[in-house]
Design a protein around this motif. Structure first.
Motif, PDB file in Angstrom:
ATOM      1  N   MET A 124       0.845  -1.176   0.000  1.00 26.67           N
ATOM      2  CA  MET A 124       0.000   0.000   0.000  1.00 26.67           C
ATOM      3  C   MET A 124       0.891   1.239   0.000  1.00 26.67           C
ATOM      4  SD  MET A 124      -2.865   0.905   2.790  1.00 26.67           S
ATOM      5  CE  MET A 124      -4.289   1.762   2.252  1.00 26.67           C
ATOM      6  N   ASP A 125       0.596   2.150  -0.897  1.00 28.76           N
ATOM      7  CA  ASP A 125       1.413   3.353  -0.958  1.00 28.76           C
ATOM      8  C   ASP A 125       0.889   4.410   0.014  1.00 28.76           C
ATOM      9  OD1 ASP A 125      -0.907   3.798  -2.261  1.00 28.76           O
ATOM     10  OD2 ASP A 125      -0.014   4.413  -4.153  1.00 28.76           O
ATOM     11  N   ASN A 126       1.703   5.389   0.292  1.00 31.68           N
ATOM     12  CA  ASN A 126       1.359   6.409   1.276  1.00 31.68           C
ATOM     13  C   ASN A 126       0.879   7.700   0.617  1.00 31.68           C
ATOM     14  OD1 ASN A 126       1.974   4.811   3.462  1.00 31.68           O
ATOM     15  ND2 ASN A 126       4.137   5.398   3.428  1.00 31.68           N
ATOM     16  N   ASP A 127       0.110   7.587  -0.464  1.00 33.21           N
ATOM     17  CA  ASP A 127      -0.430   8.773  -1.125  1.00 33.21           C
ATOM     18  C   ASP A 127      -1.484   9.426  -0.248  1.00 33.21           C
ATOM     19  OD1 ASP A 127       1.124   8.496  -3.329  1.00 33.21           O
ATOM     20  OD2 ASP A 127      -0.418   7.494  -4.530  1.00 33.21           O
ATOM     21  N   ASN A 128      -1.533  10.727  -0.328  1.00 35.20           N
ATOM     22  CA  ASN A 128      -2.560  11.476   0.387  1.00 35.20           C
ATOM     23  C   ASN A 128      -3.863  11.366  -0.398  1.00 35.20           C
ATOM     24  OD1 ASN A 128      -4.087  13.222   1.857  1.00 35.20           O
ATOM     25  ND2 ASN A 128      -2.880  15.040   1.397  1.00 35.20           N
ATOM     26  N   ARG A 129      -4.854  10.675   0.159  1.00 34.97           N
ATOM     27  CA  ARG A 129      -6.112  10.460  -0.546  1.00 34.97           C
ATOM     28  C   ARG A 129      -6.958  11.721  -0.626  1.00 34.97           C
ATOM     29  NH1 ARG A 129      -7.805   5.000  -1.288  1.00 34.97           N
ATOM     30  NH2 ARG A 129      -9.930   5.787  -1.307  1.00 34.97           N
ATOM     31  N   ASN A 130      -6.585  12.781   0.087  1.00 33.31           N
ATOM     32  CA  ASN A 130      -7.315  14.039   0.014  1.00 33.31           C
ATOM     33  C   ASN A 130      -6.667  15.023  -0.945  1.00 33.31           C
ATOM     34  OD1 ASN A 130      -9.377  13.390   1.850  1.00 33.31           O
ATOM     35  ND2 ASN A 130      -7.989  13.770   3.548  1.00 33.31           N
TER      36      ASN A 130
ATOM     37  N   TRP B 243      -5.608  16.878  -4.340  1.00 29.99           N
ATOM     38  CA  TRP B 243      -6.327  17.141  -5.581  1.00 29.99           C
ATOM     39  C   TRP B 243      -5.448  16.698  -6.742  1.00 29.99           C
ATOM     40  CZ3 TRP B 243     -11.234  18.777  -6.373  1.00 29.99           C
ATOM     41  CH2 TRP B 243     -11.589  19.144  -7.658  1.00 29.99           C
ATOM     42  N   LYS B 244      -5.763  15.547  -7.340  1.00 30.45           N
ATOM     43  CA  LYS B 244      -4.993  15.015  -8.457  1.00 30.45           C
ATOM     44  C   LYS B 244      -5.932  14.739  -9.621  1.00 30.45           C
ATOM     45  CE  LYS B 244      -1.536  12.659  -5.681  1.00 30.45           C
ATOM     46  NZ  LYS B 244      -0.922  11.381  -5.354  1.00 30.45           N
ATOM     47  N   TRP B 245      -5.423  14.952 -10.819  1.00 30.44           N
ATOM     48  CA  TRP B 245      -6.200  14.650 -12.024  1.00 30.44           C
ATOM     49  C   TRP B 245      -5.937  13.224 -12.457  1.00 30.44           C
ATOM     50  CZ3 TRP B 245      -9.819  17.967 -13.394  1.00 30.44           C
ATOM     51  CH2 TRP B 245      -9.701  19.284 -12.983  1.00 30.44           C
ATOM     52  N   GLY B 246      -6.880  12.633 -13.169  1.00 26.66           N
ATOM     53  CA  GLY B 246      -6.709  11.284 -13.681  1.00 26.66           C
ATOM     54  C   GLY B 246      -7.326  10.258 -12.749  1.00 26.66           C
ATOM     55  N   PHE B 247      -7.046   9.013 -13.027  1.00 31.15           N
ATOM     56  CA  PHE B 247      -7.596   7.915 -12.249  1.00 31.15           C
ATOM     57  C   PHE B 247      -6.717   7.664 -11.036  1.00 31.15           C
ATOM     58  CE2 PHE B 247      -9.049   7.064 -16.594  1.00 31.15           C
ATOM     59  CZ  PHE B 247     -10.420   7.062 -16.358  1.00 31.15           C
ATOM     60  N   SER B 248      -7.128   8.208  -9.906  1.00 31.41           N
ATOM     61  CA  SER B 248      -6.375   8.010  -8.677  1.00 31.41           C
ATOM     62  C   SER B 248      -7.369   7.896  -7.525  1.00 31.41           C
ATOM     63  CB  SER B 248      -5.418   9.173  -8.435  1.00 31.41           C
ATOM     64  OG  SER B 248      -6.133  10.365  -8.210  1.00 31.41           O
ATOM     65  N   ALA B 249      -6.888   7.437  -6.406  1.00 31.37           N
ATOM     66  CA  ALA B 249      -7.759   7.290  -5.239  1.00 31.37           C
ATOM     67  C   ALA B 249      -8.273   8.649  -4.776  1.00 31.37           C
ATOM     68  CB  ALA B 249      -7.012   6.594  -4.107  1.00 31.37           C
TER      69      ALA B 249
END
Length: 50
Positions: A1-7, A9-15
């Protein structure tokens, strides 16, 4: 599991994009319910589309 911030603001297909999409959809649904409750008309009638 990666430590991306799910909050984030990212474009594209992301969590994060899926989270924001769900949040904005819930806000739109609640806004439509409030319009229908206050005006006594559906959202399409309220906007004059029907």
């Amino acid at each position: 599991m990666d430590n991306d911030n799910r909050n984030a603001w990212k474009w594209g297909f992301s969590a994060g994009a899926e989270n924001w999409n769900g949040r904005l959809a819930m806000l739109g649904f609640v806004a439509a319910l409030i319009v229908e409750f206050v005006s006594g008309q559906g959202i399409l009638h309220f906007l004059g589309l029907i």
